[in-house]
Write an enzyme that holds these catalytic residues in place. Structure first.
Site, short mmCIF file in Angstrom:
data_model
loop_
_atom_site.label_atom_id
_atom_site.label_comp_id
_atom_site.label_asym_id
_atom_site.label_seq_id
_atom_site.Cartn_x
_atom_site.Cartn_y
_atom_site.Cartn_z
N ASP A 91 -20.93 15.15 4.52
CA ASP A 91 -20.35 13.94 3.85
C ASP A 91 -21.13 13.34 3.21
O ASP A 91 -23.00 13.51 3.63
CB ASP A 91 -19.94 12.12 4.49
CG ASP A 91 -19.34 11.20 3.85
OD1 ASP A 91 -18.65 11.49 2.85
OD2 ASP A 91 -19.87 10.89 3.98
N ASP A 117 -22.59 9.69 1.08
CA ASP A 117 -22.74 8.36 1.25
C ASP A 117 -22.69 8.10 3.24
O ASP A 117 -21.36 8.81 3.93
CB ASP A 117 -21.83 7.62 1.10
CG ASP A 117 -22.23 7.66 -0.70
OD1 ASP A 117 -23.27 7.79 -0.93
OD2 ASP A 117 -21.08 7.44 -1.44
#
Length: 219
Positions: A8, A10
């Site tokens: 991922d 953020d």
């Protein structure tokens, strides 16, 4: 044997959660809608429109789809304006050395982020140079916890999902990785909830999990 790692963005490779919160908070304040840190935390790892529904929970009046679309665009413009100030200096210090070492050890690395702004973030921070593939919000229809983003990342790496690990800071992301059939690695909030098979406190702990050829690791 794990051959690829799907990250991922953020909260994992870079921390822009505060920028998301500030952009949503700015919209909520303009609308006169209460918006708490707890609501901001619930927006992590979910789509922009699902996040907007969280923002509008205490609105006190319904909004049309056209209004919601305009709100989402307004928030994204505010967020992108903040992103324009990002630079490689904003990447946590352990991230690039860890990615570099993982690639040297033969692992293939991919982004698996539902963000439609991922390309801008990768460009501003230079993180794209350390990734073999990028799957982001522009190439999927369903957001986490649906596994589509991780399945897409594995496909771009040319690996079966069973040969990949999924790393995410949101519980919804760990659920998506698990649904994709990947080994799940939690960090941040998802690690606090013990959501992953492995729950890390530091990004560079990946080097303990994924050794080089002939070395022993935790897996």
């Amino acid at each position: 044997m794990i051959q690829g790692i799907c990250f991922d963005l953020d909260g994992v490779l870079i921390h822009t959660d505060e920028l998301h919160y500030l952009a949503w908070k700015g919209l909520a304040d303009r609308l006169g809608v209460p918006f708490s840190r707890e609501q901001g935390d619930r927006c992590r790892g979910v789509s922009r429109m699902d996040s907007l529904e969280i923002v509008l929970e205490q609105a006190g009046r319904p909004y049309s789809q056209a209004e919601k679309d305009a709100f989402a665009q307004e928030k994204n413009q505010a967020y992108r304006a903040m992103l324009s100030n990002l630079s490689p200096a904003d990447v946590p210090g352990e991230v690039v050395p860890t990615l570099k070492q993982l690639r040297q050890r033969g692992y293939r690395l991919a982004l698996a982020s539902g963000s439609k702004n991922a390309g801008l973030i990768l460009e501003r921070t230079g993180l794209g140079a350390w990734l073999d593939a990028v799957a982001d919000g522009t190439c999927i229809r369903r957001s986490k916890p649906d596994p589509e983003i991780f399945l897409t990342a594995a496909e771009l790496l040319g690996l079966p999902p069973s040969r990949c690990a999924a790393m995410d800071d949101a519980v919804a992301g760990i659920q998506a990785g698990r649904a994709a059939g990947m080994l799940t690695i939690a960090i941040g909030d998802s690690a606090v909830h013990r959501a992953g098979v492995y729950n890390l406190t530091r990004f560079d702990q990946l080097l303990e999990l994924f050794p080089g050829p002939g070395e022993e690791g935790a897996l």
